[in-house]
Write a protein that holds these residues in place. Structure first.
Motif, PDB file in Angstrom:
ATOM      1  N   UNK A   1       0.840  -1.214  -0.007  1.00  0.00           N
ATOM      2  CA  UNK A   1       0.080   0.095  -0.019  1.00  0.00           C
ATOM      3  C   UNK A   1       0.933   1.224  -0.020  1.00  0.00           C
ATOM      4  N   UNK A   2       0.190   2.503  -0.434  1.00  0.00           N
ATOM      5  CA  UNK A   2       1.058   3.679  -0.098  1.00  0.00           C
ATOM      6  C   UNK A   2       0.911   4.088   1.247  1.00  0.00           C
ATOM      7  N   UNK A   3       2.087   4.353   1.900  1.00  0.00           N
ATOM      8  CA  UNK A   3       2.059   4.533   3.279  1.00  0.00           C
ATOM      9  C   UNK A   3       1.608   5.938   3.678  1.00  0.00           C
ATOM     10  N   UNK A   4       1.284   6.166   5.034  1.00  0.00           N
ATOM     11  CA  UNK A   4       1.152   7.491   5.565  1.00  0.00           C
ATOM     12  C   UNK A   4       1.322   7.423   6.823  1.00  0.00           C
ATOM     13  N   UNK A   5       2.547   7.938   7.305  1.00  0.00           N
ATOM     14  CA  UNK A   5       2.921   8.057   8.642  1.00  0.00           C
ATOM     15  C   UNK A   5       3.092   6.720   9.165  1.00  0.00           C
ATOM     16  N   UNK A   6       2.702   6.109  10.217  1.00  0.00           N
ATOM     17  CA  UNK A   6       2.755   5.108  10.796  1.00  0.00           C
ATOM     18  C   UNK A   6       1.893   3.916  10.051  1.00  0.00           C
ATOM     19  N   UNK A   7       0.802   4.406   9.216  1.00  0.00           N
ATOM     20  CA  UNK A   7       0.331   3.253   8.416  1.00  0.00           C
ATOM     21  C   UNK A   7       0.774   2.945   7.078  1.00  0.00           C
ATOM     22  N   UNK A   8       1.353   1.590   7.325  1.00  0.00           N
ATOM     23  CA  UNK A   8       2.045   0.997   6.159  1.00  0.00           C
ATOM     24  C   UNK A   8       1.910  -0.358   6.210  1.00  0.00           C
TER      25      UNK A   8
ATOM     26  N   UNK B   1      -3.655  -2.850  12.586  1.00  0.00           N
ATOM     27  CA  UNK B   1      -3.018  -3.759  13.365  1.00  0.00           C
ATOM     28  C   UNK B   1      -1.755  -3.797  13.550  1.00  0.00           C
ATOM     29  N   UNK B   2      -1.049  -3.585  12.536  1.00  0.00           N
ATOM     30  CA  UNK B   2       0.182  -3.503  12.667  1.00  0.00           C
ATOM     31  C   UNK B   2       1.043  -2.166  13.069  1.00  0.00           C
ATOM     32  N   UNK B   3       0.222  -0.833  12.816  1.00  0.00           N
ATOM     33  CA  UNK B   3       0.781   0.217  13.453  1.00  0.00           C
ATOM     34  C   UNK B   3       0.596   0.221  14.963  1.00  0.00           C
ATOM     35  N   UNK B   4      -0.048  -0.550  15.586  1.00  0.00           N
ATOM     36  CA  UNK B   4      -0.287  -0.923  16.964  1.00  0.00           C
ATOM     37  C   UNK B   4      -0.862   0.386  17.625  1.00  0.00           C
ATOM     38  N   UNK B   5      -1.952   1.024  17.101  1.00  0.00           N
ATOM     39  CA  UNK B   5      -2.573   2.178  17.950  1.00  0.00           C
ATOM     40  C   UNK B   5      -3.534   1.478  18.832  1.00  0.00           C
ATOM     41  N   UNK B   6      -3.667   2.186  20.068  1.00  0.00           N
ATOM     42  CA  UNK B   6      -4.381   1.721  21.439  1.00  0.00           C
ATOM     43  C   UNK B   6      -5.521   0.861  20.979  1.00  0.00           C
TER      44      UNK B   6
END
Lengths: 254, 254
Positions: A145-152, A229-234
């Motif tokens: 995917x195209x990333x944005x910040x921690x979202x990859x 899930x991968x980004x680990x947000x709370x």
């Protein structure tokens, strides 16, 4: 044949818990993601940059629960089954979001390939996951995917095994459903997009098919679950794969 | 004919300060909005809900200054002229953003109707603002935008006076340029969309035209300036109306 509102009411009362694959034909079905406001800009931009996996149908502002595409609906109750993710880990499946809802949640309704299934069936294309009453098989891939910040991360795809003679027609039909993932992203050898075993999907259930069929893969709105899930947000919540939100909007294509 | 990069370099060095209306034909031109990260989600959603006025070409993450659509460019210097707005008021026009830039700024590049002007001219349609060397006239209207939170207000439009025989052709041509505002939003009587005096535009300069011409109005990327100004956020910056960012992307239409 029940209306979208009738189905949503059954889900709200927990009188049905089922995949929505062949329910309410011709109505737009959506994936659901609700997450804290502080991540909403990055995620909205992620959707914009990845329109094939995340075609946005509607975004609900913080705390809002009634979409404009489904009058009187409540997105905390009207999906057959939900998933709750905490600190980057799948936590639990639930039948409503009352215990896990936050007023800061921003909700994203993302197009779903179930929307175009009726159009395929009407052209005589047999959908084995419907016939075998399975939740459609979905797979993590190596398509980035195209990333944005921690979202990859990589794209998740849904798979329908078709007869070779049906493939061109399926491409033509689904390419018109731009807000429901559109045309396939891959046709044929699953290994080429990093799927090791077609009989062991990462989400949903395996579908039995003969060797003369070709696996056809469409971008899937479960992709954000994989990425968040991968980004680990709370915390974030989603529909359970295959268990979609059914809107009152008639499918639109261009 | 200079390339987009050559023009951006002239703007960067302040060797030219001019409207970009007939510069670099066939290249995508954009409106510019940079604002603090805390308003970025609401504004991104505003653009999604108002695609006619705010067709998004690209969004730069906080602090980023080089778009993917213009390699080596710097959006703080490469626009001919900027506007700075503070606390809901127009503050000043400047030739670069060095003094007013914040590292938290998120930048939005929004399609511009200048992109389709060459296609009109090539079909023999005379554009009076170009011939009269004026900044295209733009007007506040009574056409409401879809709101998001504090971002609410009416559409701004650009106007080109055409011969009656050219109107249908202009609709056909511009409707293909979806990311550059597409087809007109109004044709004819300016009063119907709340414009009291066609000779006194709210932005840009008045254009002289004979009574046998029809004013044709397109949605304009100055709309966000109108909406953000009204919202009274502490600071945002934009291009000066008519003075656009020129990308390296060849115009795309569908």
């Amino acid at each position: 044949m029940r209306s979208p509102k009738e189905m949503r009411d059954l889900f709200r009362k927990n009188e049905r818990v089922m995949t929505t694959s062949d329910l309410c034909p011709h109505y737009l079905q959506t994936n659901l993601i609700s997450l804290p406001y502080e991540y909403a800009f990055d995620f909205l931009l992620f959707c914009k940059r990845n329109p094939k996996a995340c075609p946005l149908i509607e975004v609900l502002e913080p705390g809002q629960v009634e979409p404009t595409t489904a009058f009187g609906a409540d997105i905390r109750t009207d999906v057959p089954k939900y998933r709750v993710y905490k600190n980057g880990q799948f936590s639990k499946e639930v039948l409503n979001l009352y215990d896990d809802w936050c007023d800061s949640f921003v909700t994203f309704l993302i197009g779903c390939s179930f929307t175009f299934e009726k159009a395929l069936v009407e052209q005589g294309i047999q959908l084995l996951h419907q016939e075998q009453q399975r939740v459609i098989p979905m797979y993590r891939t190596t398509i980035p995917c195209q990333s944005v910040g921690m979202f990859t991360g990589n794209m998740v795809v849904s798979m329908r095994p078709l007869k070779p003679s049906e493939v061109d027609q399926a491409i033509d039909i689904t390419s018109k459903f731009e807000t429901s993932h559109g045309s396939p992203v891959h046709i044929g050898d699953p290994n080429e997009i990093g799927i090791e075993d077609i009989n062991h999907p990462d989400y949903g259930e395996s579908v039995d098919f003969e060797e003369d069929r070709v696996p056809v893969f469409w971008a899937c709105g479960v992709t954000p679950q994989n990425v968040l899930e991968k980004a680990g947000i709370p915390i974030f919540v989603s529909h359970a794969p295959g268990h979609m939100f059914i809107t009152d909007s008639v499918e639109e294509y261009r």
